[in-house]
Design an enzyme around this catalytic site. Structure first.
Site, PDB file in Angstrom:
ATOM      1  N   ALA A  94       0.844  -1.186   0.000  1.00  0.00           N
ATOM      2  CA  ALA A  94       0.000   0.000   0.000  1.00  0.00           C
ATOM      3  C   ALA A  94       0.884   1.243   0.000  1.00  0.00           C
ATOM      4  CB  ALA A  94      -0.912  -0.001   1.219  1.00  0.00           C
ATOM      5  N   GLY A 137      -0.203  -5.036   0.639  1.00  0.00           N
ATOM      6  CA  GLY A 137      -1.387  -4.894  -0.203  1.00  0.00           C
ATOM      7  C   GLY A 137      -1.224  -5.534  -1.564  1.00  0.00           C
ATOM      8  N   GLU A 140      -1.981  -9.105  -1.046  1.00  0.00           N
ATOM      9  CA  GLU A 140      -3.427  -9.201  -0.820  1.00  0.00           C
ATOM     10  C   GLU A 140      -4.197  -9.053  -2.122  1.00  0.00           C
ATOM     11  OE1 GLU A 140      -3.971  -7.529   3.705  1.00  0.00           O
ATOM     12  OE2 GLU A 140      -3.344  -6.096   2.171  1.00  0.00           O
ATOM     13  N   GLU A 160       3.552  -6.066   7.159  1.00  0.00           N
ATOM     14  CA  GLU A 160       2.923  -4.999   7.944  1.00  0.00           C
ATOM     15  C   GLU A 160       3.413  -4.959   9.385  1.00  0.00           C
ATOM     16  OE1 GLU A 160       0.032  -6.071   4.620  1.00  0.00           O
ATOM     17  OE2 GLU A 160       1.329  -7.168   6.011  1.00  0.00           O
TER      18      GLU A 160
END
Length: 286
Positions: A94, A137, A140, A160
């Site tokens: 992200a 992300g 994901e 993370e």
């Protein structure tokens, strides 16, 4: 506007052609590239395009993916969708600079990351072609797709924990379902990356290819899927997803009812008739 109105009222065939043109006509995006590919142009290819940020997933990029998916799902001529990045990075995570100022209250009040689920909700098959880094992300996003093909230099991870947070778009949940509790715990609690070969052995990835062959192989897969009845492909995808999210007994019942439902379709009759007559089927999505 008058010209558009005449097209829309001139018959179902012309209306279908107009809608296909509208949905699949090239559109300029800031953070992605979107195009049709394959011999019959029946596979959509979405390429993440933030090279300086290693395709970090900012809000604008996620919104553009959603827009492209909306357009491609509205086009009946497209049977599958491929999402890829660059050879260096599928998506390195992200956009942390964008995320850093967030507060708990803002996350709750805006339901932060809820709009990242569009890929997982796609009705058409979505294939991730992962080269380079698929972290946070990015990992994901790949796991939201139905099938993951990886380049031989790909790296997957959920780092993370090193940022003082945890996965927020499915990382802890989908890794556990794909690879089991132990491997998921190791990835999420250490932030360690795994190679494409490890990901394949663990069940996260379907196949591994040389990096320069990856996208082509993913498109070939999309072309094969597109050669079948879109209606039956959708029912089959729903059945597999139900297995992924329900008990065995519930999944078996769901599968059997969907199997029965295929006998109400013209494409099931055409497929079996073609087999008996030893010819190629001509599916109509009916």
């Amino acid at each position: 506007m008058a010209n558009i109105a005449r097209i829309l009222v001139s018959g179902a065939g012309r209306q279908s052609n107009f809608l296909r043109f509208y949905c699949s006509a090239p559109k300029s995006y800031e953070f992605i590239k979107a195009e049709l590919t394959g011999e019959k142009k029946n596979v959509a290819l979405i390429t993440l395009n933030r090279p300086k940020a290693l395709n970090a997933l900012c809000n604008g990029l996620v919104a553009e993916i959603s827009d492209a998916l909306d357009r491609y799902e509205a086009d009946d001529s497209i049977g599958a969708i491929v999402i890829t990045g660059s050879e260096k990075a599928f998506a390195a995570g992200a956009d942390i600079k964008e995320m850093q100022p967030n507060t708990y209250a803002k996350c709750i009040n805006t339901d932060f990351l809820a709009n990242w689920t569009r890929v997982a909700k796609a009705q058409k098959p979505v294939i991730a072609a992962v080269n380079g880094y698929a972290l946070g992300g990015g990992c994901e996003l790949a796991m939201m797709c139905d099938i993951i093909y990886a380049g031989d230099k790909a790296k997957f991870g959920q780092p993370e924990i090193a940022l003082g947070t945890i996965p927020g778009a499915g990382g802890s949940q989908r890794t556990a379902r794909a690879m089991g509790k132990s491997k998921a715990m190791e990835m999420c609690l250490t932030g360690n990356m795994i190679t494409a070969e490890e990901a394949e052995r663990s069940g996260l990835v379907s196949k591994v290819f040389p990096a320069d062959k990856l996208v082509g192989e993913a498109v070939k897969l999309g072309e094969k899927i597109s050669s079948f009845s879109p209606l039956i492909v959708r029912l089959c995808k729903e059945a597999v997803n139900t297995a992924y999210e329900s008990s065995l007994s519930e999944g078996l019942k769901f599968e059997r009812r969907h199997f029965h439902a295929t006998f109400s379709t013209k494409d099931r009759l055409e497929g079996m008739t073609a087999f008996v007559e030893k010819r190629a089927p001509n599916f109509k999505n009916e």
